[in-house]
Scaffold this active site. Sequence first.
Site, PDB file in Angstrom:
ATOM      1  N   ASP A  86      46.037  36.166  40.050  1.00 51.25           N
ATOM      2  CA  ASP A  86      44.855  36.515  40.861  1.00 51.25           C
ATOM      3  C   ASP A  86      44.309  37.920  40.623  1.00 51.25           C
ATOM      4  O   ASP A  86      43.950  38.612  41.585  1.00 51.25           O
ATOM      5  CB  ASP A  86      45.172  36.329  42.358  1.00 51.25           C
ATOM      6  CG  ASP A  86      45.475  34.892  42.717  1.00 51.25           C
ATOM      7  OD1 ASP A  86      45.490  34.028  41.819  1.00 51.25           O
ATOM      8  OD2 ASP A  86      45.726  34.629  43.921  1.00 51.25           O
ATOM      9  N   ASP A 126      42.538  32.464  42.346  1.00 50.44           N
ATOM     10  CA  ASP A 126      42.312  31.966  43.692  1.00 50.44           C
ATOM     11  C   ASP A 126      40.886  31.394  43.664  1.00 50.44           C
ATOM     12  O   ASP A 126      39.960  32.062  43.186  1.00 50.44           O
ATOM     13  CB  ASP A 126      42.424  33.164  44.653  1.00 50.44           C
ATOM     14  CG  ASP A 126      42.867  32.792  46.046  1.00 50.44           C
ATOM     15  OD1 ASP A 126      43.718  31.895  46.192  1.00 50.44           O
ATOM     16  OD2 ASP A 126      42.365  33.425  47.010  1.00 50.44           O
ATOM     17  N   HIS A 182      38.400  29.170  45.988  1.00 48.55           N
ATOM     18  CA  HIS A 182      38.166  28.478  47.263  1.00 48.55           C
ATOM     19  C   HIS A 182      36.795  27.809  47.331  1.00 48.55           C
ATOM     20  O   HIS A 182      35.819  28.308  46.762  1.00 48.55           O
ATOM     21  CB  HIS A 182      38.268  29.471  48.421  1.00 48.55           C
ATOM     22  CG  HIS A 182      39.635  30.074  48.585  1.00 48.55           C
ATOM     23  ND1 HIS A 182      40.789  29.314  48.644  1.00 48.55           N
ATOM     24  CD2 HIS A 182      40.040  31.364  48.707  1.00 48.55           C
ATOM     25  CE1 HIS A 182      41.835  30.122  48.798  1.00 48.55           C
ATOM     26  NE2 HIS A 182      41.409  31.365  48.830  1.00 48.55           N
ATOM     27  N   HIS A 188      35.879  27.690  53.207  1.00 50.46           N
ATOM     28  CA  HIS A 188      37.300  27.313  53.140  1.00 50.46           C
ATOM     29  C   HIS A 188      38.006  27.586  54.477  1.00 50.46           C
ATOM     30  O   HIS A 188      37.678  28.534  55.181  1.00 50.46           O
ATOM     31  CB  HIS A 188      37.987  28.119  52.016  1.00 50.46           C
ATOM     32  CG  HIS A 188      39.352  27.622  51.674  1.00 50.46           C
ATOM     33  ND1 HIS A 188      40.495  28.245  52.133  1.00 50.46           N
ATOM     34  CD2 HIS A 188      39.755  26.554  50.945  1.00 50.46           C
ATOM     35  CE1 HIS A 188      41.546  27.573  51.681  1.00 50.46           C
ATOM     36  NE2 HIS A 188      41.130  26.550  50.957  1.00 50.46           N
ATOM     37  N   HIS A 192      36.383  35.072  50.365  1.00 47.79           N
ATOM     38  CA  HIS A 192      36.774  35.664  49.081  1.00 47.79           C
ATOM     39  C   HIS A 192      36.943  34.561  48.041  1.00 47.79           C
ATOM     40  O   HIS A 192      37.233  33.407  48.390  1.00 47.79           O
ATOM     41  CB  HIS A 192      38.083  36.461  49.217  1.00 47.79           C
ATOM     42  CG  HIS A 192      39.257  35.600  49.560  1.00 47.79           C
ATOM     43  ND1 HIS A 192      39.514  35.166  50.838  1.00 47.79           N
ATOM     44  CD2 HIS A 192      40.231  35.059  48.780  1.00 47.79           C
ATOM     45  CE1 HIS A 192      40.586  34.406  50.833  1.00 47.79           C
ATOM     46  NE2 HIS A 192      41.049  34.309  49.600  1.00 47.79           N
ATOM     47  N   LYS A 218      43.755  27.546  42.044  1.00 47.10           N
ATOM     48  CA  LYS A 218      44.439  27.041  43.243  1.00 47.10           C
ATOM     49  C   LYS A 218      43.634  27.427  44.475  1.00 47.10           C
ATOM     50  O   LYS A 218      42.854  28.375  44.434  1.00 47.10           O
ATOM     51  CB  LYS A 218      45.835  27.663  43.332  1.00 47.10           C
ATOM     52  CG  LYS A 218      45.717  29.167  43.480  1.00 47.10           C
ATOM     53  CD  LYS A 218      47.009  29.887  43.408  1.00 47.10           C
ATOM     54  CE  LYS A 218      46.823  31.375  43.460  1.00 47.10           C
ATOM     55  NZ  LYS A 218      46.167  31.892  44.687  1.00 47.10           N
ATOM     56  N   CYS A 242      50.163  36.061  47.206  1.00 44.11           N
ATOM     57  CA  CYS A 242      50.199  35.111  46.088  1.00 44.11           C
ATOM     58  C   CYS A 242      51.335  35.381  45.106  1.00 44.11           C
ATOM     59  O   CYS A 242      51.891  34.438  44.536  1.00 44.11           O
ATOM     60  CB  CYS A 242      48.838  35.060  45.413  1.00 44.11           C
ATOM     61  SG  CYS A 242      47.626  34.306  46.527  1.00 44.11           S
TER      62      CYS A 242
END
Length: 243
Positions: free
Chosen positions: A48, A86, A88, A92, A121, A146, A191
């Site tokens: 990330d 990351d 989303h 989310h 984010h 993810k 993470c």
Amino acid sequence: MSRIDRRQCLGVFAAGAGMVAGGGALSRLAFAADGIVPDEKSVLLVIDVQNCFLPGGSLAVNDGDAIIPVINELAKKFENVVMTQDWHTPGHISFASSHKGKNPFDTIELPYGTQVLWPDHCVMGTESAELAEGLDIPHAQLIIRKGYHSQVDSYSTFLEADKATRTGLTGYLAERGLERIYACGLATDFCVSWSAIDAASAGLEVAVIEDACRGIDIDGSVNAAWEQMAKAGIERLQSTDFV
Ligand code: VGL
Ligand code: ZN
């Protein structure tokens, strides 16, 4: 316990070390003092390192940009590199803005457990979700995303927060014979640590490279993460431990 044994990491010996043919175990041990040389079963997992987590980003991690040159140098020492994003959906479930009356860093209870709520984010496809421009790792082999299921968060790059939905990374590593994970990136206490612990649970050897990580640190969460990682048998390294 799956501590990384430095002797096993010596796929190649330190340049100029003058390994004598048939030197055997004693020589290997002696050279181990020179540092870790990642072998063909080792992979650098760069977690990330995205615009949203850098200073000025929507979920900025203090000093997050300081790790970029460290990771670039480390990556040159690895044949195998995997990076994560990351990623989303808009709206989310992990965003405070998705819950009326809630603010960033509040927590709520969801079917899978307690969820910290974050500023919006890393929305898929946006500039904020892009990998940091300063990363220079052209030989990275896989970028895995993810957190793209709207109702489930995924700090871990192996297992979503419901502890049931898998990202597929364990299978990828197994197919490629990658058994030793060296994790770095953002954020140490979310993470990175969740990914490291899940990797250890999957039977992989795991180390986290401390100076190639930065944390968010909510109420001592960075220290707590290091304690949990130690309990899981995860080794704590520095970038200077590598040849
Ligand atoms: C992360 C919080 C929310 C991370 C991702 O990359 O550590 N933290 N989403
Ligand atoms: Zn996130």
